[in-house]
Enzyme design. Structure first.
Site, PDB file in Angstrom:
ATOM      1  N   CYS A  98      39.666  35.602  34.461  1.00  0.00           N
ATOM      2  CA  CYS A  98      41.098  35.849  34.639  1.00  0.00           C
ATOM      3  C   CYS A  98      41.755  34.709  35.417  1.00  0.00           C
ATOM      4  O   CYS A  98      42.929  34.407  35.223  1.00  0.00           O
ATOM      5  CB  CYS A  98      41.339  37.181  35.341  1.00  0.00           C
ATOM      6  SG  CYS A  98      40.628  37.300  36.998  1.00  0.00           S
ATOM      7  N   HIS A 121      41.880  39.873  41.252  1.00  0.00           N
ATOM      8  CA  HIS A 121      42.204  39.696  39.834  1.00  0.00           C
ATOM      9  C   HIS A 121      43.493  38.886  39.731  1.00  0.00           C
ATOM     10  O   HIS A 121      44.365  38.971  40.599  1.00  0.00           O
ATOM     11  CB  HIS A 121      42.385  41.071  39.175  1.00  0.00           C
ATOM     12  CG  HIS A 121      42.769  40.996  37.732  1.00  0.00           C
ATOM     13  ND1 HIS A 121      41.920  40.498  36.765  1.00  0.00           N
ATOM     14  CD2 HIS A 121      43.914  41.343  37.087  1.00  0.00           C
ATOM     15  CE1 HIS A 121      42.520  40.556  35.591  1.00  0.00           C
ATOM     16  NE2 HIS A 121      43.732  41.069  35.758  1.00  0.00           N
TER      17      HIS A 121
END
Length: 328
Positions: free
Chosen positions: A34, A276
């Site tokens: 990510c 994230h």
């Protein structure tokens, strides 16, 4: 390339009575990438970057630039306007060239971004091409140092590809830029060697922007090492950033530029080892959120929700890397 029914982003535009203005393709995340997916999306929606990359004649296909060019061309020529793409070829080349990323660990998107930009710059120079990477992202700052004994002022110019800014609770990008250029006194063991005095003297120094870049990247330093915890912790401070920006820390004769926010990489979670990343970009007047393979249209008011928190909550979504383009 996705399922058979309308995607979330297609439904979002249908609800407001509009057609998709361009292709909005998410990226697969099979190996904790990510951090890279968010960077690749932000750069894709940097229109000048995309244009230069796609039109670049590449001498060797065994480069990061060739793999990234192939990915972007595939995206803009895709038969479908939505769906999911694989960044496997790009990431495979990145991992070969930089062992730091050659694993499935969670990495820092800023570290990847700066490495990628510098790598592309090196590849352009290696094949004798003009570096449009420098043309887009490179700025120049000057460090002014004044000897407090003889009052002589020296200047040292350096280039930068981004600005890493300290953050405090309930601050703003403007205040962080101002602090970036605050006057600092050099004394004690940090005294400045003055060429005029021919010895070390107390001095005052400050850094000002001399030549602002066409694409301004502001990196908010949200991760701080804790000696007590023996790891990096996240500063979820509320840091406001405007949709338009004028630099307030420039030299007197610096060309003035008005910047417009067009992308933001957002961090979620308690720290860069465990969190994230996702990207929010502006496309044809709309804000689009890319969370790996999930893509949706979002309201502009969402930007204020990623400023951070006025409370010490480590997992809230926070703007981490801001991308501004000069409008003139």
């Amino acid at each position: 390339m996705g399922g058979t029914g309308p995607s979330k982003i297609e439904k979002d535009f249908e609800q407001c009575g509009e057609e998709l203005p361009e292709r909005y393709l998410g990226f697969e995340n099979k190996d904790n990438i990510c951090y890279a997916n968010s960077v690749l999306q932000a750069l894709y929606f940097c229109q000048d970057f995309r244009k230069y990359l796609i039109n670049q004649k590449i001498a060797s296909r065994d480069t990061v630039m060739s793999q990234l060019q192939e990915l972007y061309i595939t995206m803009i020529t895709s038969k479908r306007k939505t769906g999911v793409m694989s960044t496997k070829n790009v990431m495979s080349k990145c991992k070969v060239l930089n062992e730091l990323f050659d694993n499935d660990d969670h990495h820092d998107s800023h570290e990847f971004l700066i490495w990628l930009i510098n790598r592309l710059d090196e590849e352009l120079k290696a094949q004798g091409s003009q570096s449009w990477v420098q043309q887009l992202f490179e700025g120049k700052f000057t460090t002014q140092t004044k000897c407090l004994c003889c009052q002589n002022v020296t200047h040292r110019d350096e280039v930068f590809m981004d600005l890493s800014l300290d953050v405090k609770q309930n601050c703003s990008i403007l205040s962080s830029l101002k602090r970036y250029s605050e006057i600092e006194t050099l004394s004690g063991a940090d005294k400045f060697y003055c060429e005029t005095c021919a010895c070390k003297q107390e001095a005052q120094t400050r850094t000002l922007i001399k030549d602002p870049p066409n694409i301004l990247i502001c990196h908010l330093k949200r991760f701080k090492y804790s000696d007590e915890l023996r790891r990096y912790t996240k500063l979820s401070y509320r840091v406001a950033f405007p949709s338009q920006l004028r630099l307030n820390n420039t030299v007197d004769n610096c060309p003035e530029k008005l910047y417009e926010l067009f992308a933001c990489i957002v961090h979620l979670g308690p720290g860069f080892q465990y969190g994230h990343y996702m990207a929010i970009v502006k496309s044809h007047g709309h804000w689009i959120r890319f969370d790996d393979d999930y893509v949706e249209k979002v309201d502009e008011a969402l930007i204020q929700h990623i400023f951070g928190s006025s409370k010490e909550i480590g997992s809230v979504p926070c703007g981490y890397i801001l991308f501004y383009r000069a409008t003139f």
